[in-house]
Design an enzyme around this catalytic site. Sequence first.
Site, PDB file in Angstrom:
ATOM      1  N   ASP A 440       0.803  -1.193  -0.005  1.00  0.00           N
ATOM      2  CA  ASP A 440      -0.115  -0.058  -0.048  1.00  0.00           C
ATOM      3  C   ASP A 440       0.704   1.161  -0.097  1.00  0.00           C
ATOM      4  OD1 ASP A 440      -2.444   1.477   0.231  1.00  0.00           O
ATOM      5  OD2 ASP A 440      -3.193   0.423   1.789  1.00  0.00           O
ATOM      6  N   ASP A 498     -10.696   1.706  -3.871  1.00  0.00           N
ATOM      7  CA  ASP A 498     -11.046   1.389  -2.580  1.00  0.00           C
ATOM      8  C   ASP A 498     -12.514   1.070  -2.486  1.00  0.00           C
ATOM      9  OD1 ASP A 498      -8.833   0.929  -0.982  1.00  0.00           O
ATOM     10  OD2 ASP A 498      -8.830   2.972   0.102  1.00  0.00           O
TER      11      ASP A 498
END
Length: 697
Positions: A440, A498
């Site tokens: 990430d 997301d």
Amino acid sequence: MIHHLRAAGSSLVLDARGSRLPAIVHWGADLGDLDERGLTALADSAVPAVGPSSIDLPLRVSVLPGLAEGWSGRPALQGFWSATGRAIGALEVREVERDGLLLRVTSDDGSDGAVVVTEVELTEHGVLRIRHRLRNDSRDRLELAALDAVLPIPDRAREVLDFTGLWTHERRPQRTALGLGSWSRQTRHGRPGHDDPFLTVAGTAGFAFRSGEVWAAHLAWSGDKSVHVERQPLGPAVIALGELLAPGEIRLAPGESYTTPWVVGAWSREGLDGLSARLHPYVRSRSTVRGPRPVVLNTWEAVYFDHDLDVLGRLVEAAAQVGVERFVLDDGWFTGRRDDRRALGDWTVDPTVWPQGLHPLVDLVRSHGMDFGLWVEPEMVSPDSALARAHPEWVLGEPSAPTWRFQRTLDLDHPEAYAYVRDRLVALVREYPIAYLKWDHNRDLLEPVAHRQTMALYRLIDELRVAAPGLEIESCASGGARIDLGILERVDRVWTSDTNDPLERQQIQRWTGILVPPEYLGSHLGAPRAHTTGRSSDLSFRAATALFGSAGIEWDLLAADDEQRARIASWTAAYRERRAALHTGTVVRADLCDPALLLHGVVAPDRSSALFAYVALAAAEHALPAPVRLVGLDQDRVYRVRPWTLVDRPAVIQDVAPPWVLEGGVTLPGRVLAEVGLPMPLLLPQQALLLEVDAVG
Ligand code: DGJ
């Protein structure tokens, strides 16, 4: 000499005669077999008139256009010599080498000592690649401001499509008419960003998925970028791309060099689908991906930071029951990480939450035949972490600079900081049988070091892959803020966004999928009510949406009842059965007039079969929508088209379905399906009808 590169129906002609910088005189349709005389005639006839009030020579836009050649657009190469303040002078060609479909042109500025090697290639897929390497052969320092790859586009390319976006709404398309002047995009995030221009497409008026002549270019780079499309009264229009360099970021000492990222381009006469038809095979040919894309379960939206072995153990069992193949433990496992305000950098398993380490969980995962994945954010550090306290000098920026998601960036250019992260990652993948890292990157860089940080990131991934052969990596950056062909040469999957809301995902996957093949695009079945939008949707719609990607689940399965789990299991089974076809085929998208409706699909390379999704995003414009034409099939073959129930039939608002649906399918020639199409059921908003298509006879 004039070089003609031809591949997969596309041609590139480079006029590299004499000592002037070479110029692209054609990039587009295959021009056929041209002998030397034909090429000379082509290049000579491409010379324009000399206009009034202009330089007294025909303007020739080279691969590095600049003031010296009379180009009044943005110069491709901008830099100066530190001692004298003089700009880099005009370049002359010293050598042109050809190696198959790759040309390497070396030029220099004479006695000053700037040497540029330009590589231009047409791959076997008909994809254009171009990059420059600038070397400082002088005794002075060279300050570089910009080095772009510049591609000429014809005058008929008057419309530009590129992208912008936000967190959970990546890849929003935007169109603009190309006037005189420039359409300029610059990103300064230290990652491409949610608003990444992504792919810049210039084309003929009204180009669409299946029509129009288009030229597209992308910068294969995960840092800052500068892209512009420019049209001048003098000279042709160009698309130019390069790394966006902060002042002072690239200062070449004697002997040093700077290489631009590759610019990857494609031409098509069949609209955006024609671009994908070239770009997808190219991306696949450079892939690190080995083997089928497993069904993933990611724990993020199921438990967030609330890690508890008992709960996660039950989630593992539920995952195994529904056919998950890879269980990924997301954020929250390392020391002190109880929320997003702390602990990044402390990459050891939290002994209070995991007294026996991750072993009990990993063992359970593997005992159920799944492999194990782990979330990391290696480039980051929380101010509230043991790492930041021990090594404030490894943290980028002033302590007073704003944090972002309460975190800072680790200076990967600092050798000890770099070694620390690398060693922690290597230790983790050695201690645990980790098949997969979700990597990430949750903040922008606010310091002007995007270049060196991106280079260090690439090095770090490359080193890790050597240390842990077979390890797979997913690139995530708050969802889809780092999806580019630079990172994609190093990772096996990208977290597309997301948002798991299928309505958002239909659009995000559609547009991201122009460049990136579906098997890279992480696509998860979320909870019935999407966490990022609050919107509710049926399981069948979520399942039909997540099917067209690298599929997974991001839902607290412990909250799903037995009946829901059984339906999820039938979905994962269908994905496993079809993924070979979905992940190797040709992606097609129809141009429907009603913006509420979409048709997209994947057609087998030999066009013997296809799977389509007909999607209602909102209420249709018409009570009786127009017949939908099935695109991408072989016009000369006959096909059986059948509605295919994935989980549930889509919900409809109609008294009677079209007869071919009631009869369970229809057999028609590909030409009829493409030209006339089929009437579709009247779907309620947020529903998808899947169509299974097989050639007969
Ligand atoms: C942002 C990612 O995009 C999410 O999927 C999740 O991994 C969180 N970070 C974890 O902090």
